[in-house]
Each structure stands twice: as C-alpha cells, then as structure tokens.
Design a protein around this motif. Structure first.
Motif, PDB file in Angstrom:
ATOM      1  N   THR A   1       0.858  -1.187   0.000  1.00  0.00           N
ATOM      2  CA  THR A   1       0.000   0.000   0.000  1.00  0.00           C
ATOM      3  C   THR A   1       0.891   1.232   0.000  1.00  0.00           C
ATOM      4  OG1 THR A   1      -0.177  -0.283   2.417  1.00  0.00           O
ATOM      5  CG2 THR A   1      -2.080  -0.912   1.090  1.00  0.00           C
TER       6      THR A   1
ATOM      7  N   SER B   1      -0.716   4.216   5.049  1.00  0.00           N
ATOM      8  CA  SER B   1      -0.732   2.934   4.341  1.00  0.00           C
ATOM      9  C   SER B   1      -1.558   1.909   5.104  1.00  0.00           C
ATOM     10  CB  SER B   1       0.697   2.416   4.127  1.00  0.00           C
ATOM     11  OG  SER B   1       1.260   1.959   5.339  1.00  0.00           O
TER      12      SER B   1
ATOM     13  N   ILE C   1      -0.259  -3.649  -5.492  1.00  0.00           N
ATOM     14  CA  ILE C   1      -0.651  -2.426  -4.784  1.00  0.00           C
ATOM     15  C   ILE C   1      -2.176  -2.369  -4.692  1.00  0.00           C
ATOM     16  CG2 ILE C   1      -0.517   0.086  -4.754  1.00  0.00           C
ATOM     17  CD1 ILE C   1       2.040  -0.215  -6.502  1.00  0.00           C
TER      18      ILE C   1
ATOM     19  N   ALA D   1      -5.195   2.463   4.363  1.00  0.00           N
ATOM     20  CA  ALA D   1      -5.576   1.882   3.072  1.00  0.00           C
ATOM     21  C   ALA D   1      -5.632   0.367   3.159  1.00  0.00           C
ATOM     22  CB  ALA D   1      -4.583   2.313   1.993  1.00  0.00           C
ATOM     23  N   GLN D   2      -4.689  -0.217   3.885  1.00  0.00           N
ATOM     24  CA  GLN D   2      -4.662  -1.673   4.024  1.00  0.00           C
ATOM     25  C   GLN D   2      -5.934  -2.178   4.698  1.00  0.00           C
ATOM     26  OE1 GLN D   2      -2.027  -4.461   6.762  1.00  0.00           O
ATOM     27  NE2 GLN D   2      -0.756  -3.485   5.223  1.00  0.00           N
TER      28      GLN D   2
ATOM     29  N   GLY E   1      -3.981  -0.132  -2.775  1.00  0.00           N
ATOM     30  CA  GLY E   1      -4.593   1.161  -2.510  1.00  0.00           C
ATOM     31  C   GLY E   1      -3.591   2.179  -2.027  1.00  0.00           C
ATOM     32  N   LEU E   2      -4.104   3.374  -1.839  1.00  0.00           N
ATOM     33  CA  LEU E   2      -3.304   4.525  -1.450  1.00  0.00           C
ATOM     34  C   LEU E   2      -3.982   5.203  -0.269  1.00  0.00           C
ATOM     35  CD1 LEU E   2      -1.283   6.945  -1.994  1.00  0.00           C
ATOM     36  CD2 LEU E   2      -2.942   7.745  -3.689  1.00  0.00           C
TER      37      LEU E   2
ATOM     38  N   TYR F   1      -5.946   3.874  -8.389  1.00  0.00           N
ATOM     39  CA  TYR F   1      -6.010   3.102  -7.149  1.00  0.00           C
ATOM     40  C   TYR F   1      -7.119   3.614  -6.234  1.00  0.00           C
ATOM     41  CZ  TYR F   1      -1.422   1.268  -8.455  1.00  0.00           C
ATOM     42  OH  TYR F   1      -0.380   0.665  -9.121  1.00  0.00           O
TER      43      TYR F   1
END
Length: 387
Positions: free
Chosen positions: A83, A375, A143, A378-379, A145-146, A184
């Motif tokens: 992320t 991060s 990846i 987002a995770q 997400g952001l 994303y």
C-alpha cells in the motif's frame, strides 16, 4: 437468514486466522486451532484459502509436536500486498510504499509550493507515485490502494477534505480525484489520526489502552486511540485542540478566529512573531538567536514551551490517557524543549490527582509515522480477505 449467518461466520473466522498469523507468525495450524477454538479442519480450509490468495506461506522452520510429528509453520507473505502512504503538509509531501509488516520499502520527499492549488498538488502526487513504481520496478498488481494523511477536518468515509486551514483547502474531493489520477482506491484521514494508528500498531503506543498523540508542527493537534480504535467524534474532528481559543484578545489565526492555541506554538506563528524584531525564516534560526542570549527569542520560545505544557496537561485532564506521545520537530528536535520533558517540568501544569497516571514518550516512528499510518488505513479499508 441462515445462509447469511453462515457467510458472516466464515468471513469472521477467516479474518481472525489472518490477523493471528499476521501478529504471531511463525505459527502452526495446531496453534491457530488452539488459540481460536476452531476445529483443525476449519483452520486447514482457511489457511489453504489464504495460501491460494498469496497472503500466507509455509516456512522451512518446523517444530516437533507432543506426538513426535513435525508441524510446518506459517507466516504472512509480507510482500504479497503493498500500500502507498502519503503525508501531505504545507511545504512538502512524502510518499512511501509499505509492506504488510508496516515496513517502508521505498520513500521519497517532494517540496510543495504554498501557492499550489489542490489540483496541482494531487497531480504531482500521482506523478511521483507512478515514477516510484517504475523506478523501483514494483509490481502494480500488488498495490491494493493509497492512503493519505493531511492536516485539517476530513470526512474519512467519502475522502473529502472539509477544511484544511494549513493548506487553504475547503471541500476538496481528494479520494475521488486521486483515484481518477492513479487508478487506485484512496483512503484519506487526518494526519495525526493515522500517525496515532501507526504508533499503536508498530510504535510507542503498543500495548497502550488509551493513547493521546499530540503533534506540534505547522499546526497543533491531537488524536486519541482507545483500545486500538481511533476516537473520531461526530464529524471526525475530535482532537482539533489547535483551534481552541486561549486568548480572545490574541492574534489572528489562519483559520479566521482570534487567539487560537496554535498561534502561540505553530512553527509559522513563531517565525511571524520573530520577524517583527529580526528577519528569520526557520526554527533553527530562532533557536540560534536564543542561544546567543537574545531576550526576544528566549521570550517567544519560553512562551511556546509554556503553552506546550498547558496543552499536554489539558489533554491529560480531558482524556486521562495512560500514554501521551509528543511528536513534531519542535518537541523532538531541540534540546531546549526536550529538557522540559526530561527535567519533569511538565508536572507543574498537571492536576495533582493525575500525576503518575501516565507516561510521556516521543514518537517511535518519527517522520515516517504518517506515511506508515496512511498505508495502514488503506490496508484496513481495501484489503479483502473474504471467503
């Protein structure tokens, strides 16, 4: 209804096993069954699904069970999911790519002009992210997400910035815009809230039941973590102590009110006050003037330190935390301020019954805290481990 309940239980069990492997690896299937109370068959099925999805891998390490058999250990594949975390501030932004374990595997910092529009800044973030992925040879498919942490009032559900006085942004659809730019999924939250989350998971707040994090930087703010959950308030505005009024006859704050707390502590306010006497552009210069014995510099900084003590004491009274994390260059970088904590001068401001009920610590993650916390946001939001 029965089918719905069964699906819910399956998803909950899978999430439980996933989190246990994440926090306790390497761990055996038998240990998972024992800790969760699930049957070995259920654990085996869930582990097989997580393995197939690429989240879990078997290690070469083995342990001997009480029956003399070898039990293969399991651990999370730390690089199976990445992320991106972004810290956005008044004069810069930082982008990091973070793995499952909260480790930054790539990081870059980019200067930002105060005059930049929201659109210009968000476009630059997208370009820097793409450049990082290409230059580091990362697999874009990993990846998920952001996340972005920034100062101000944020609607974390929609990803809209309601108001950021430091950036001069109002009603900016950050998540929607960045998703269009990068492709994303994007999660947005207040910078101190995500930093507090990172400190709880990986830093100075590990094991704490009630943590207050206070940031002293371009603004002043706080965040509260209760039993691992961010306390948000009704509109995700809990903790905005920088805009509490401490002097109704004071100076104008960038938010438009008079006498806000941060006008006595924030970096820009200290520099503005200093420039009434001598041209300076950084905190380093201000502290250097103090070390030279300049009374005016000592007066400005001593007043700021006093308000830092008052801020912390008030937060302790309001939230009764077991841990107070102080963060930001002003409190971490300069010996004159550090000595305030290390010589126990804070006690003079704390209500007596609350003394010795808390510990004051520095941020363990330092300048990387917001990137890691973003991060993580987002995770948590975009990682799917559903059946």
């Amino acid at each position: 209804m029965q089918k719905h309940d069964q699906d819910y239980i399956k998803k909950k069990n899978k999430a439980t096993v996933f989190q246990l492997i994440k926090s306790s690896s390497p761990i055996s299937r038998a240990s998972i069954a024992k800790k969760t109370g699930m049957s070995p068959t259920t654990v085996g099925r869930i582990v097989a699904e997580l393995y197939e999805q690429g989240f879990v891998k078997e290690t070469e390490e083995q342990v001997t069970t009480g029956l003399g058999r070898k039990a293969t250990m399991l651990e999370l594949d730390r690089t199976s999911v990445l992320t991106a975390g972004v810290e956005l501030d008044k004069s810069k932004f930082r982008i990091g790519m973070v793995d499952f374990d909260g480790r930054i595997i790539s990081l870059r910092e980019v200067n930002r002009e105060v005059s930049e529009t929201a659109e210009q800044t968000l476009n630059r973030i997208g370009l820097e992210l793409q450049s990082m992925i290409e230059q580091e040879g990362m697999d874009p498919g990993k990846i998920i997400g952001l996340g972005i942490g920034m100062p101000g009032i944020v609607d974390e559900q929609s990803g809209e910035v309601i108001l950021s006085a430091q950036l001069g942004w109002r009603n900016v659809r950050v998540a929607e815009t960045l998703k269009t730019i990068t492709g994303y999924e994007v999660a947005v939250d207040n910078e101190l809230k995500v930093k507090a989350l990172a400190e709880y998971c990986y830093g100075a707040a590990k094991g704490s039941k009630r943590t207050a994090l206070i940031g002293f930087g371009t603004g002043v703010g706080s965040a509260l973590i209760i039993n691992g959950e961010i306390y948000r308030g009704e509109t995700n505005s809990a903790g905005e102590i920088g805009h509490t009024i401490v002097d109704p006859n004071g100076v104008m704050c960038e938010c438009g009110k008079i006498g806000c707390l941060q006008t006595y502590i924030a970096e820009s306010s200290l520099i503005t006050e200093s420039n009434k006497i001598k041209p300076i552009s950084t905190l380093n210069e201000l502290f250097e003037e103090r070390r030279k014995g300049q009374f005016w510099a000592a007066n400005i900084l001593d007043r700021a330190i006093t308000f830092i003590g008052i801020t912390i004491a008030n937060v302790i009274c309001l939230y009764n935390p077991d841990t107070v994390i102080v963060s930001g260059d002003l409190v971490e970088k300069y010996d004159e301020v550090r000595s305030f904590f290390e010589n126990d001068q804070l006690q003079q401001y704390v209500w007596e019954p609350l003394r010795d009920t808390y510990q004051v610590v520095y941020s363990a993650l330092g300048s990387e805290g917001v990137v890691i916390g973003s991060s993580l946001l987002a995770q948590e939001k975009f990682l799917s481990i559903e059946c």
